[in-house]
Enzyme design. Structure first.
Site, PDB file in Angstrom:
ATOM      1  N   SER A   8       0.842  -1.289  -0.039  1.00  0.00           N
ATOM      2  CA  SER A   8       0.087   0.218   0.138  1.00  0.00           C
ATOM      3  C   SER A   8       0.960   1.333   0.079  1.00  0.00           C
ATOM      4  CB  SER A   8      -0.950   0.024   1.214  1.00  0.00           C
ATOM      5  OG  SER A   8      -1.665   1.206   1.263  1.00  0.00           O
ATOM      6  N   HIS A  33      -1.242  -1.227  -4.453  1.00  0.00           N
ATOM      7  CA  HIS A  33      -2.470  -0.699  -3.865  1.00  0.00           C
ATOM      8  C   HIS A  33      -2.412   0.779  -3.672  1.00  0.00           C
ATOM      9  CE1 HIS A  33      -6.114  -1.660  -1.539  1.00  0.00           C
ATOM     10  NE2 HIS A  33      -5.771  -0.615  -0.701  1.00  0.00           N
ATOM     11  N   ASP A  35      -4.529   3.925  -2.081  1.00  0.00           N
ATOM     12  CA  ASP A  35      -5.649   4.233  -1.128  1.00  0.00           C
ATOM     13  C   ASP A  35      -6.152   5.645  -1.286  1.00  0.00           C
ATOM     14  OD1 ASP A  35      -6.265   1.815   0.331  1.00  0.00           O
ATOM     15  OD2 ASP A  35      -4.084   2.369   1.333  1.00  0.00           O
ATOM     16  N   MET A  37      -8.908   8.708  -0.407  1.00  0.00           N
ATOM     17  CA  MET A  37      -9.644   9.016   0.946  1.00  0.00           C
ATOM     18  C   MET A  37     -10.003  10.716   0.831  1.00  0.00           C
ATOM     19  SD  MET A  37      -7.202   7.569   3.923  1.00  0.00           S
ATOM     20  CE  MET A  37      -6.760   5.917   4.083  1.00  0.00           C
ATOM     21  N   HIS A  66      -8.231   1.804  -4.305  1.00  0.00           N
ATOM     22  CA  HIS A  66      -9.397   1.493  -3.271  1.00  0.00           C
ATOM     23  C   HIS A  66      -9.932   2.966  -3.146  1.00  0.00           C
ATOM     24  CE1 HIS A  66      -9.792   0.270   1.113  1.00  0.00           C
ATOM     25  NE2 HIS A  66     -11.033   0.427   0.546  1.00  0.00           N
ATOM     26  N   MET A  68     -12.239   5.215  -0.935  1.00  0.00           N
ATOM     27  CA  MET A  68     -12.731   5.513   0.166  1.00  0.00           C
ATOM     28  C   MET A  68     -13.264   6.998   0.146  1.00  0.00           C
ATOM     29  SD  MET A  68      -9.742   3.783   2.547  1.00  0.00           S
ATOM     30  CE  MET A  68      -8.833   3.811   1.297  1.00  0.00           C
ATOM     31  N   MET A 137     -12.301  -5.087   4.356  1.00  0.00           N
ATOM     32  CA  MET A 137     -11.475  -4.369   5.299  1.00  0.00           C
ATOM     33  C   MET A 137     -11.168  -5.106   6.614  1.00  0.00           C
ATOM     34  SD  MET A 137     -10.771  -1.877   3.517  1.00  0.00           S
ATOM     35  CE  MET A 137      -9.713  -1.122   5.005  1.00  0.00           C
ATOM     36  N   GLY A 142      -9.280   4.355   6.554  1.00  0.00           N
ATOM     37  CA  GLY A 142      -8.877   5.627   6.979  1.00  0.00           C
ATOM     38  C   GLY A 142      -7.263   5.818   7.267  1.00  0.00           C
ATOM     39  N   PHE A 143      -6.701   4.832   8.014  1.00  0.00           N
ATOM     40  CA  PHE A 143      -5.372   4.970   8.240  1.00  0.00           C
ATOM     41  C   PHE A 143      -4.590   3.684   8.094  1.00  0.00           C
ATOM     42  CE2 PHE A 143      -7.889   7.419  10.775  1.00  0.00           C
ATOM     43  CZ  PHE A 143      -7.516   8.853  10.569  1.00  0.00           C
ATOM     44  N   GLY A 144      -3.126   3.965   7.955  1.00  0.00           N
ATOM     45  CA  GLY A 144      -2.253   2.730   7.533  1.00  0.00           C
ATOM     46  C   GLY A 144      -1.837   2.361   9.175  1.00  0.00           C
ATOM     47  N   GLY A 145      -1.319   1.382   9.302  1.00  0.00           N
ATOM     48  CA  GLY A 145      -0.791   0.881  10.502  1.00  0.00           C
ATOM     49  C   GLY A 145      -1.522   0.441  11.795  1.00  0.00           C
ATOM     50  N   ASP A 175      -7.354  -6.311   3.563  1.00  0.00           N
ATOM     51  CA  ASP A 175      -6.735  -4.959   3.483  1.00  0.00           C
ATOM     52  C   ASP A 175      -6.761  -4.211   4.963  1.00  0.00           C
ATOM     53  OD1 ASP A 175      -5.536  -2.426   2.811  1.00  0.00           O
ATOM     54  OD2 ASP A 175      -7.425  -1.612   1.910  1.00  0.00           O
ATOM     55  N   GLY A 176      -5.506  -4.507   5.793  1.00  0.00           N
ATOM     56  CA  GLY A 176      -5.378  -3.701   6.686  1.00  0.00           C
ATOM     57  C   GLY A 176      -4.738  -4.566   8.011  1.00  0.00           C
ATOM     58  N   GLY A 177      -3.783  -4.231   8.632  1.00  0.00           N
ATOM     59  CA  GLY A 177      -3.087  -5.162   9.446  1.00  0.00           C
ATOM     60  C   GLY A 177      -2.528  -6.116   8.977  1.00  0.00           C
ATOM     61  N   GLY A 197       0.929  -2.522   4.126  1.00  0.00           N
ATOM     62  CA  GLY A 197       1.630  -1.086   3.996  1.00  0.00           C
ATOM     63  C   GLY A 197       2.417  -0.985   5.089  1.00  0.00           C
TER      64      GLY A 197
END
Ligand code: DX5
Ligand code: ZN
Length: 224
Positions: A8, A33, A35, A37, A66, A68, A137, A142-145, A175-177, A197
């Site tokens: 990402s 990827h 993102d 937003m 992606h 958002m 998701m 909204g946020f990485g990490g 997508d995420g974590g 990411g």
């Protein structure tokens, strides 16, 4: 099929964007990827068309975009022109999802549907046969990490069942974590694409981290 890794760009160093794009080009990753937003659908603003065009210029691999954003229909043509290969819209942001999906395809892109952690798989019943990808998701967008939400595992298994029952070709993207500790389990549950990411870009050697994610997830194929 070996898992697709999609680093990402949100976690890249934007002062060295070209360098980070080259890293992805040279790595074992398959997709970029990207993102987007808007500060309305999610409580963050990422970047817009000038940056996407710069990424497209540097990228030698497909752009998995992606969205958002609210009312994504307004921008389908712009994303096609900016070079998106796969365009995912959030189910929670679309009043006429079927129309949106078919417009994305008509404009020559693969069509994806993204779902938030609280959104049930059952809402995909009547669209799954029409789409190329489900972006599931595993954090609140909204946020990485952010921390991976464990409830995702059973959703993947349920979605896989739905895809098979409807004879759909849709890929399951998580997508995420995503990290070294959960990647194999995600693939075992049925994931086809892993977005990463923070795990990739905060690693001392991002390219080696992509290889590690590949290696971890291919051990599933060996044991299968
Ligand atoms: C979150 C984005 C993700 C994010 C993933 O809203 O959609 O793609 O960049 O970042 P990590 O892998 O750091 O959770
Ligand atoms: Zn994303």
């Amino acid at each position: 099929m070996p898992v697709i890794i999609a680093p990402s760009i949100l976690s890249a160093d934007f002062g060295n964007l070209n360098r980070d794009c080259q890293m992805i080009n040279e790595s074992e990753a398959e997709w970029f990827h990207v993102d987007i937003m808007d500060g309305v659908f999610v409580p963050n603003i990422s970047f817009g068309f000038p940056v996407i065009k710069a990424i497209k210029k540097a990228a030698q691999k497909p752009l998995d975009v992606h969205l958002m954003i609210v009312d994504p229909d307004r921008y389908i043509t712009h994303f096609a022109e900016a070079g998106a290969n796969i365009l995912s819209v959030h189910i929670e942001a679309c009043n006429h999802l079927h129309r949106t999906i078919h417009e994305i395809k008509r404009q020559g892109m693969k069509a994806g549907v993204a779902i938030n952690p609280h959104t049930g798989i059952s809402l995909l019943h009547d669209i799954i046969a029409d789409i190329d990808l489900v972006c599931m998701m595993s954090v609140n967008p909204g946020f990485g990490g952010q921390k991976f939400i464990e409830n995702t595992y059973h959703k993947i298994a349920d979605l896989k069942e739905l895809i098979i029952s409807k004879n759909s070709q849709a890929l399951i993207e998580i997508d995420g974590g995503v990290a070294t500790g959960n990647a194999l389990k995600l693939v075992q549950q049925g994931a086809d694409v892993l977005v990463a990411g923070n795990t990739v870009f905060s690693a001392p050697d991002p390219k080696a981290m992509v290889s590690e994610l590949k290696k971890i997830t291919s051990s599933d194929i060996i044991s299968a």
